[in-house]
Write a protein that holds these residues in place. Sequence first.
Motif, PDB file in Angstrom:
ATOM      1  N   GLU A   1      14.064   8.848  20.890  1.00  0.00           N
ATOM      2  CA  GLU A   1      14.021   7.412  20.577  1.00  0.00           C
ATOM      3  C   GLU A   1      12.577   6.931  20.447  1.00  0.00           C
ATOM      4  O   GLU A   1      12.249   6.187  19.518  1.00  0.00           O
ATOM      5  N   GLN A   2      11.707   7.382  21.361  1.00  0.00           N
ATOM      6  CA  GLN A   2      10.294   7.004  21.288  1.00  0.00           C
ATOM      7  C   GLN A   2       9.659   7.543  20.016  1.00  0.00           C
ATOM      8  O   GLN A   2       8.857   6.853  19.363  1.00  0.00           O
ATOM      9  N   LEU A   3      10.017   8.769  19.643  1.00  0.00           N
ATOM     10  CA  LEU A   3       9.500   9.362  18.418  1.00  0.00           C
ATOM     11  C   LEU A   3       9.952   8.571  17.193  1.00  0.00           C
ATOM     12  O   LEU A   3       9.152   8.316  16.276  1.00  0.00           O
ATOM     13  N   ALA A   4      11.229   8.161  17.192  1.00  0.00           N
ATOM     14  CA  ALA A   4      11.744   7.368  16.065  1.00  0.00           C
ATOM     15  C   ALA A   4      10.991   6.044  15.979  1.00  0.00           C
ATOM     16  O   ALA A   4      10.622   5.596  14.874  1.00  0.00           O
ATOM     17  N   LEU A   5      10.724   5.393  17.140  1.00  0.00           N
ATOM     18  CA  LEU A   5       9.959   4.142  17.145  1.00  0.00           C
ATOM     19  C   LEU A   5       8.533   4.376  16.656  1.00  0.00           C
ATOM     20  O   LEU A   5       7.976   3.553  15.908  1.00  0.00           O
ATOM     21  N   ALA A   6       7.934   5.495  17.057  1.00  0.00           N
ATOM     22  CA  ALA A   6       6.569   5.812  16.611  1.00  0.00           C
ATOM     23  C   ALA A   6       6.544   5.999  15.099  1.00  0.00           C
ATOM     24  O   ALA A   6       5.627   5.514  14.416  1.00  0.00           O
ATOM     25  N   TYR A   7       7.557   6.702  14.564  1.00  0.00           N
ATOM     26  CA  TYR A   7       7.625   6.877  13.107  1.00  0.00           C
ATOM     27  C   TYR A   7       7.788   5.524  12.404  1.00  0.00           C
ATOM     28  O   TYR A   7       7.178   5.280  11.360  1.00  0.00           O
ATOM     29  N   GLN A   8       8.579   4.646  12.978  1.00  0.00           N
ATOM     30  CA  GLN A   8       8.747   3.307  12.402  1.00  0.00           C
ATOM     31  C   GLN A   8       7.419   2.564  12.383  1.00  0.00           C
ATOM     32  O   GLN A   8       7.052   1.929  11.389  1.00  0.00           O
ATOM     33  N   GLN A   9       6.695   2.642  13.498  1.00  0.00           N
ATOM     34  CA  GLN A   9       5.407   1.963  13.579  1.00  0.00           C
ATOM     35  C   GLN A   9       4.426   2.553  12.574  1.00  0.00           C
ATOM     36  O   GLN A   9       3.679   1.819  11.905  1.00  0.00           O
ATOM     37  N   ILE A  10       4.436   3.887  12.458  1.00  0.00           N
ATOM     38  CA  ILE A  10       3.556   4.535  11.476  1.00  0.00           C
ATOM     39  C   ILE A  10       3.916   4.076  10.073  1.00  0.00           C
ATOM     40  O   ILE A  10       3.026   3.779   9.252  1.00  0.00           O
ATOM     41  N   ASP A  11       5.216   4.014   9.759  1.00  0.00           N
ATOM     42  CA  ASP A  11       5.658   3.550   8.441  1.00  0.00           C
ATOM     43  C   ASP A  11       5.210   2.110   8.204  1.00  0.00           C
ATOM     44  O   ASP A  11       4.759   1.757   7.099  1.00  0.00           O
ATOM     45  N   GLN A  12       5.333   1.252   9.236  1.00  0.00           N
ATOM     46  CA  GLN A  12       4.906  -0.148   9.099  1.00  0.00           C
ATOM     47  C   GLN A  12       3.393  -0.233   8.877  1.00  0.00           C
ATOM     48  O   GLN A  12       2.923  -0.998   8.026  1.00  0.00           O
ATOM     49  N   ILE A  13       2.647   0.559   9.649  1.00  0.00           N
ATOM     50  CA  ILE A  13       1.187   0.556   9.485  1.00  0.00           C
ATOM     51  C   ILE A  13       0.817   1.064   8.098  1.00  0.00           C
ATOM     52  O   ILE A  13      -0.051   0.490   7.417  1.00  0.00           O
ATOM     53  N   THR A  14       1.495   2.134   7.678  1.00  0.00           N
ATOM     54  CA  THR A  14       1.233   2.687   6.340  1.00  0.00           C
ATOM     55  C   THR A  14       1.544   1.649   5.272  1.00  0.00           C
ATOM     56  O   THR A  14       0.778   1.463   4.308  1.00  0.00           O
ATOM     57  N   GLU A  15       2.658   0.953   5.430  1.00  0.00           N
ATOM     58  CA  GLU A  15       3.053  -0.081   4.468  1.00  0.00           C
ATOM     59  C   GLU A  15       2.026  -1.215   4.446  1.00  0.00           C
ATOM     60  O   GLU A  15       1.629  -1.691   3.371  1.00  0.00           O
ATOM     61  N   THR A  16       1.580  -1.616   5.651  1.00  0.00           N
ATOM     62  CA  THR A  16       0.585  -2.682   5.743  1.00  0.00           C
ATOM     63  C   THR A  16      -0.720  -2.244   5.070  1.00  0.00           C
ATOM     64  O   THR A  16      -1.361  -3.013   4.331  1.00  0.00           O
TER      65      THR A  16
END
Length: 137
Positions: free
Chosen positions: A108-123
């Motif tokens: 779950e933490q890994l999935a959240l980290a990937y989400q955050q990375i995707d958001q940062i990448t998108e930003t």
Amino acid sequence: KKEMRAKALHNLGVKGGRAVLLEVFLAWSYEYQKNKEVRCHKMNENQALVNYSKYILGKKLKEDSHALLASSFSEWRREGKILRHEDAMNTLEERDVYIAQLKAGFEEQLALAYQQIDQITETLQKELQTKEELAQE
């Protein structure tokens, strides 16, 4: 029952071979039973035999008590091993459950980290796009 038949045949005057044989057998049986009772009575009265019997019975009971104690100890030890094994199995099962919970939490933490990375990448992509637009103007 046989004795009554033999007496009835004797009273009727029948002296067949079987009737005589039956009378002799019954007489022998009576004498044998009487002698057996006398022997049993004498054995019971014999004090030395009674003392010897008590000694033998006491010895057998001691042997039996030692055997019973040994088998009880052996069974107790076996039960202890079984309980230790069951306890170890329960501990392993509890560890497996704990590891599965940790794994689920880490996933779950890994999935959240990937989400955050995707958001940062998108930003960053939007920011880069904005800078390119500003640079073109």
